[in-house]
Design an enzyme around this catalytic site. Structure first.
Site, short mmCIF file in Angstrom:
data_model
loop_
_atom_site.label_atom_id
_atom_site.label_comp_id
_atom_site.label_asym_id
_atom_site.label_seq_id
_atom_site.Cartn_x
_atom_site.Cartn_y
_atom_site.Cartn_z
NE ARG A 116 20.10 -32.57 -28.67
CZ ARG A 116 21.13 -33.33 -28.06
NH1 ARG A 116 21.68 -34.15 -28.76
NH2 ARG A 116 21.72 -32.87 -26.86
CB THR A 117 17.81 -40.24 -29.85
OG1 THR A 117 17.00 -40.12 -30.98
CG2 THR A 117 17.46 -40.98 -29.07
CG LEU A 118 17.33 -36.00 -25.40
CD1 LEU A 118 16.19 -35.13 -24.58
CD2 LEU A 118 18.48 -35.19 -25.34
#
Lengths: 223, 197
Positions: A3-5
């Site tokens: 996932r994009t953090l």
């Protein structure tokens, strides 16, 4: 789980305002890398087709990804050759679905989009963000623009009762961009400005803002 | 930043104060008077550095009355260090103390975050300085005269301001010699421009 953090290279505010017969969208040309002004010729406005313009703030890589998908969509429609062109409301709807679905998977496209265009003589201006929040309004501002420019845009819109020429809209946007350059530490004095009318789309830029620093001469010390 | 030359020093700073990404003051004066011949460049927390500078200026005005002669730059820098070292865990202050005195002429003293004190021919500080270490190391010459120093400082600050989001606004300069301070402001189109891609 992938996932994009966090966003990495980011664009700041995007401004949009309707006028009689069209819509104007503007954004500066800076890609910030944290506090570093790393990419100073980043194009954040895109012509989708002769009726639609798109501006983006937030993560630039996510914007580039969506841009290439949208370009492919437009080419696919041209290949069909049925005379049908992508409409602003369709793009806006599609963008909302894509962003909301990514958000629901906890892997957002960390950008904010402003869609402007003309559809059957109606002027369209919409906003979609990384949460999938979407709405239409006569004036739109993202990022710091929402705090600093939106009050100015709305005041002008209300005073003119929703009627203004393209020059008035342009000047309003430019004065907002100037104030944002004064007050947003992640902005640049170079910008692009795009206009959609029934005659098509024009994207001007990169242009440079005029700024005034005359008050600096008056200040001495801090008391 | 500050640079020594024969006969004085040139100090310079940008004019941006930020709270996060909001520019609280775009025309700040970061070159603060300690005495007529000693100034300091403030970086880090604006509140901390203003408080320290006020106290140091106050203490030195007393010192001047007692000794009946202007304090040396070394003394001023030492008072700064005393403060910044003693309260090092409570302060975020990067200070450059520079000026002119009769004994040693132009001097530049650097007092970074931990409270050490070191004299240098020139020094740079603040968040934007990280982007110009290469430039200053490549372009500094020990025999700069006053105007060469002014150009060196202006160019360095312009480069830092153009890359660092926390720096910007106008360039404020101060040239301190035996005759006191000559202040200059470089703004708008006069600010040096470089590659803008």
């Amino acid at each position: 789980m992938e996932r994009t953090l966090q966003p990495i290279t980011t664009g700041t505010s995007v401004l949009g305002v309707k006028f009689d017969g069209g819509v104007v969208i503007a954004a500066d040309t800076l890609g910030s890398y944290g506090s570093l002004a790393r990419f100073r010729q980043c194009q954040r406005l895109m012509k989708v087709n002769d009726n639609i313009i798109l501006g983006a703030g937030g993560d630039y890589a996510d914007y580039q990804f969506l841009t290439s998908v949208i370009e492919r969509k437009v080419i696919d429609e041209e290949c069909l050759g049925d005379g049908f062109n992508l409409k602003p409301k369709s793009l806006y709807s599609w963008l909302t679905r894509v962003l909301y679905n990514r958000r629901s998977r906890f892997d957002p496209l960390w950008s904010t989009y402003v869609v402007g265009g003309l559809q059957d003589d109606d002027v369209f201006l919409g906003y979609v963000d990384k949460l999938g929040t979407a709405f239409e309004a006569p004036t739109i501002a993202t990022g710091y623009g929402a705090y600093i420019a939106q009050p100015l845009l709305r005041d002008h819109w209300e005073k003119n009762k929703g009627k203004q020429t393209v020059e008035e809209a342009r000047n309003l946007i430019l004065s907002c961009l100037r104030i944002l350059f004064y007050r947003d530490a992640r902005s640049l004095d170079k910008y692009q400005i795009a206009t959609v009318t029934k005659d098509g789309v024009t994207i001007e830029g990169p242009l440079v803002l005029d700024t005034s620093w005359d008050i600096a001469d008056v200040i001495r010390g801090y008391e | 930043m500050a640079v020594e030359f024969d006969g004085g020093v040139v100090i310079g700073a940008d004019s941006r104060t930020t709270t996060g990404a909001y520019i609280a003051n775009r025309v700040t004066d970061k070159l603060t008077r300690i005495t007529d011949h000693i100034y300091c460049c403030r970086s880090g927390s604006a509140a901390d550095t203003q408080a320290i500078a006020d106290i140091v200026a106050y203490q030195l005005s007393f010192y001047e009355m007692e000794l009946e002669e202007p304090p040396s730059v070394k003394t001023a820098a030492s008072v700064f260090r005393e403060f910044c070292y003693s309260y090092r865990d409570s302060l975020t202050a990067g200070i450059i103390c520079a000026g002119w005195d009769k004994r040693d002429g132009g001097q530049v003293y650097c007092i970074p975050l931990g409270g050490m004190l070191v004299r240098q021919p020139f020094t740079i500080g603040g968040s934007g300085s990280t982007y110009v270490y290469g430039f200053v190391d490549a372009n500094y010459k020990p025999d700069f005269d006053k105007e060469a120093c002014v150009n060196f400082v202006s160019n360095t600050l312009a480069l830092a301001m153009s890359r660092d989001g926390s720096s910007g606004g106008v360039i404020r300069l101060g040239i301190i010699t035996k005759d006191g301070i000559e202040r200059r402001v470089i703004k708008g189109k006069e600010v040096p421009r470089f590659f803008e891609g």
